[in-house]
Design a protein around this motif. Structure first.
Motif, PDB file in Angstrom:
ATOM      1  N   GLU A  47      -2.764  63.322  69.449  1.00  0.00           N
ATOM      2  CA  GLU A  47      -2.209  63.321  70.450  1.00  0.00           C
ATOM      3  C   GLU A  47      -3.051  63.995  71.651  1.00  0.00           C
ATOM      4  OE1 GLU A  47       1.963  64.452  70.723  1.00  0.00           O
ATOM      5  OE2 GLU A  47       2.276  62.988  68.912  1.00  0.00           O
ATOM      6  N   GLY A  48      -3.708  63.469  72.637  1.00  0.00           N
ATOM      7  CA  GLY A  48      -4.154  64.164  73.627  1.00  0.00           C
ATOM      8  C   GLY A  48      -5.612  64.446  73.153  1.00  0.00           C
ATOM      9  N   VAL A  49      -6.328  65.581  73.580  1.00  0.00           N
ATOM     10  CA  VAL A  49      -7.723  65.967  73.132  1.00  0.00           C
ATOM     11  C   VAL A  49      -7.533  67.020  72.226  1.00  0.00           C
ATOM     12  CG1 VAL A  49      -9.743  67.133  73.855  1.00  0.00           C
ATOM     13  CG2 VAL A  49      -8.459  65.618  75.633  1.00  0.00           C
ATOM     14  N   ARG A  50      -8.354  66.797  71.034  1.00  0.00           N
ATOM     15  CA  ARG A  50      -8.664  67.771  70.066  1.00  0.00           C
ATOM     16  C   ARG A  50     -10.147  68.326  70.076  1.00  0.00           C
ATOM     17  NH1 ARG A  50      -7.322  68.468  64.107  1.00  0.00           N
ATOM     18  NH2 ARG A  50      -7.714  70.672  63.781  1.00  0.00           N
ATOM     19  N   ASP A  51     -10.171  69.717  70.554  1.00  0.00           N
ATOM     20  CA  ASP A  51     -11.567  70.370  70.936  1.00  0.00           C
ATOM     21  C   ASP A  51     -12.109  71.130  69.590  1.00  0.00           C
ATOM     22  OD1 ASP A  51     -13.788  71.460  71.665  1.00  0.00           O
ATOM     23  OD2 ASP A  51     -12.884  71.605  73.791  1.00  0.00           O
ATOM     24  N   PHE A  52     -12.799  70.798  68.762  1.00  0.00           N
ATOM     25  CA  PHE A  52     -13.156  71.614  67.639  1.00  0.00           C
ATOM     26  C   PHE A  52     -14.402  72.713  68.177  1.00  0.00           C
ATOM     27  CE2 PHE A  52     -11.831  67.888  65.880  1.00  0.00           C
ATOM     28  CZ  PHE A  52     -11.026  68.190  64.685  1.00  0.00           C
ATOM     29  N   GLY A  53     -14.820  72.578  69.295  1.00  0.00           N
ATOM     30  CA  GLY A  53     -15.793  73.618  69.875  1.00  0.00           C
ATOM     31  C   GLY A  53     -17.113  72.790  69.734  1.00  0.00           C
ATOM     32  N   PHE A  54     -17.233  72.031  68.666  1.00  0.00           N
ATOM     33  CA  PHE A  54     -18.452  71.403  68.652  1.00  0.00           C
ATOM     34  C   PHE A  54     -18.400  70.049  68.907  1.00  0.00           C
ATOM     35  CE2 PHE A  54     -16.390  71.973  64.578  1.00  0.00           C
ATOM     36  CZ  PHE A  54     -16.409  70.568  64.008  1.00  0.00           C
ATOM     37  N   VAL A  55     -17.175  69.090  68.847  1.00  0.00           N
ATOM     38  CA  VAL A  55     -17.232  67.998  69.256  1.00  0.00           C
ATOM     39  C   VAL A  55     -15.606  67.925  69.910  1.00  0.00           C
ATOM     40  CG1 VAL A  55     -16.320  67.164  67.017  1.00  0.00           C
ATOM     41  CG2 VAL A  55     -17.260  65.778  68.715  1.00  0.00           C
ATOM     42  N   ARG A  56     -15.195  66.905  70.710  1.00  0.00           N
ATOM     43  CA  ARG A  56     -14.059  66.724  71.110  1.00  0.00           C
ATOM     44  C   ARG A  56     -13.517  65.275  70.723  1.00  0.00           C
ATOM     45  NH1 ARG A  56     -12.029  69.315  76.229  1.00  0.00           N
ATOM     46  NH2 ARG A  56     -11.372  67.191  76.983  1.00  0.00           N
ATOM     47  N   PHE A  57     -12.528  65.155  70.252  1.00  0.00           N
ATOM     48  CA  PHE A  57     -11.870  63.867  70.307  1.00  0.00           C
ATOM     49  C   PHE A  57     -10.792  63.712  71.136  1.00  0.00           C
ATOM     50  CE2 PHE A  57     -12.531  64.133  65.335  1.00  0.00           C
ATOM     51  CZ  PHE A  57     -13.890  64.132  65.402  1.00  0.00           C
ATOM     52  N   GLU A  58     -10.870  62.763  71.724  1.00  0.00           N
ATOM     53  CA  GLU A  58     -10.031  62.401  73.001  1.00  0.00           C
ATOM     54  C   GLU A  58      -9.526  60.877  73.109  1.00  0.00           C
ATOM     55  OE1 GLU A  58     -12.380  64.071  76.157  1.00  0.00           O
ATOM     56  OE2 GLU A  58     -14.317  63.248  75.230  1.00  0.00           O
ATOM     57  N   PRO A  59      -8.485  60.699  73.954  1.00  0.00           N
ATOM     58  CA  PRO A  59      -7.900  59.334  73.956  1.00  0.00           C
ATOM     59  C   PRO A  59      -9.166  58.408  74.590  1.00  0.00           C
ATOM     60  CG  PRO A  59      -6.462  60.802  74.910  1.00  0.00           C
ATOM     61  CD  PRO A  59      -7.649  61.616  74.506  1.00  0.00           C
ATOM     62  N   GLY A  60      -9.223  57.140  74.133  1.00  0.00           N
ATOM     63  CA  GLY A  60     -10.434  56.577  74.319  1.00  0.00           C
ATOM     64  C   GLY A  60     -11.278  56.305  73.178  1.00  0.00           C
ATOM     65  N   ASP A  61     -11.662  57.414  72.539  1.00  0.00           N
ATOM     66  CA  ASP A  61     -12.610  57.252  71.286  1.00  0.00           C
ATOM     67  C   ASP A  61     -12.195  56.415  70.449  1.00  0.00           C
ATOM     68  OD1 ASP A  61     -13.954  59.463  72.497  1.00  0.00           O
ATOM     69  OD2 ASP A  61     -12.971  61.056  71.097  1.00  0.00           O
ATOM     70  N   VAL A  62     -13.339  55.675  69.700  1.00  0.00           N
ATOM     71  CA  VAL A  62     -13.023  54.783  68.982  1.00  0.00           C
ATOM     72  C   VAL A  62     -13.698  55.142  67.493  1.00  0.00           C
ATOM     73  CG1 VAL A  62     -13.663  52.459  68.180  1.00  0.00           C
ATOM     74  CG2 VAL A  62     -13.259  52.851  70.617  1.00  0.00           C
ATOM     75  N   PHE A  63     -12.843  55.128  66.158  1.00  0.00           N
ATOM     76  CA  PHE A  63     -13.275  55.565  64.960  1.00  0.00           C
ATOM     77  C   PHE A  63     -13.523  54.220  64.157  1.00  0.00           C
ATOM     78  CE2 PHE A  63     -11.674  59.309  66.942  1.00  0.00           C
ATOM     79  CZ  PHE A  63     -11.961  60.445  65.989  1.00  0.00           C
ATOM     80  N   THR A  64     -14.800  54.289  63.629  1.00  0.00           N
ATOM     81  CA  THR A  64     -15.139  53.195  62.658  1.00  0.00           C
ATOM     82  C   THR A  64     -14.826  53.782  61.158  1.00  0.00           C
ATOM     83  OG1 THR A  64     -16.250  51.942  64.248  1.00  0.00           O
ATOM     84  CG2 THR A  64     -16.540  51.416  61.801  1.00  0.00           C
ATOM     85  N   GLU A  65     -14.098  53.610  60.441  1.00  0.00           N
ATOM     86  CA  GLU A  65     -13.892  54.268  59.493  1.00  0.00           C
ATOM     87  C   GLU A  65     -13.986  53.573  57.907  1.00  0.00           C
ATOM     88  OE1 GLU A  65     -10.240  56.446  61.743  1.00  0.00           O
ATOM     89  OE2 GLU A  65      -9.532  55.625  59.789  1.00  0.00           O
ATOM     90  N   HIS A  66     -14.917  54.218  57.007  1.00  0.00           N
ATOM     91  CA  HIS A  66     -15.155  53.807  55.810  1.00  0.00           C
ATOM     92  C   HIS A  66     -14.539  54.660  54.766  1.00  0.00           C
ATOM     93  CE1 HIS A  66     -18.404  51.588  57.825  1.00  0.00           C
ATOM     94  NE2 HIS A  66     -18.378  52.494  58.633  1.00  0.00           N
ATOM     95  N   TYR A  67     -13.902  53.708  53.935  1.00  0.00           N
ATOM     96  CA  TYR A  67     -13.139  54.447  52.660  1.00  0.00           C
ATOM     97  C   TYR A  67     -13.647  53.810  51.398  1.00  0.00           C
ATOM     98  CZ  TYR A  67     -10.079  56.050  56.377  1.00  0.00           C
ATOM     99  OH  TYR A  67      -9.527  56.850  57.360  1.00  0.00           O
TER     100      TYR A  67
END
Length: 166
Positions: free
Chosen positions: A47-67
């Motif tokens: 939800e919303g923006v997650r600011d880790f200080g070294f990177v921000r995850f925010e709406p519109g970001d796209v994650f390609t995830e490998h499991y």
């Protein structure tokens, strides 16, 4: 892993479990499954923006995830909405399971970040991992988790995850 055509695209729910409870569930497009590695793509599910200080995850970001079904981690490539690479966020987790349309991953608290340019590689949440008590409850899993974090850090510092994701 090649992407399926739009007509063949299947949806799965990524189910992140932590401490025996579902932490987050979100829909993702299944890009490929070779029996060992499952690859999905999803927009930022927080939800919303997650600011880790070294990177921000925010709406519109796209994650390609490998499991992986046989490895104790997941590698997530993060891009902005316009395609610029932010970096890779890696979760240390038990091997993933795909049951029906649920891709279930048990988070073991440890994480690794690698910036797009490779100048920032950092281990995350080692304090949470220690506090989780996994080393006492399940020493084998704890050892596998630490070994997975070491492996990912080594790959990140040696140039990245391209060979792993090829």
């Amino acid at each position: 892993m090649s992407a399926n055509s739009a007509e063949q695209a299947a949806l799965v729910d990524v189910v992140l479990v932590k401490g025996g409870r579902t932490k987050i569930r979100y829909p993702a497009v299944l890009l490929g499954d070779d029996g060992v590695r499952v690859c999905v793509r999803a927009p930022w599910a927080g939800e919303g923006v997650r600011d880790f200080g070294f990177v921000r995850f925010e709406p519109g970001d796209v994650f390609t995830e490998h499991y992986w079904r046989d490895r104790w981690y997941a590698v997530k490539e993060i891009r902005t909405s316009d395609g610029a690479l932010k970096g890779w966020y890696c979760d240390i987790a038990r091997p993933a399971t795909l049951s029906g349309t649920d891709l279930v991953v048990e988070d073991l608290d440890l994480d690794l970040w690698r910036s797009a340019d490779g100048t920032d590689v950092r281990r995350l949440d080692e304090d949470e991992f220690a506090e989780s008590g996994l080393a006492e409850k399940d020493p084998r899993a704890a050892a596998a988790a630490v070994a997975a974090l070491d492996e990912l850090e080594s790959l990140a510092r040696a140039g990245g995850f391209e060979a792993l994701l090829a």
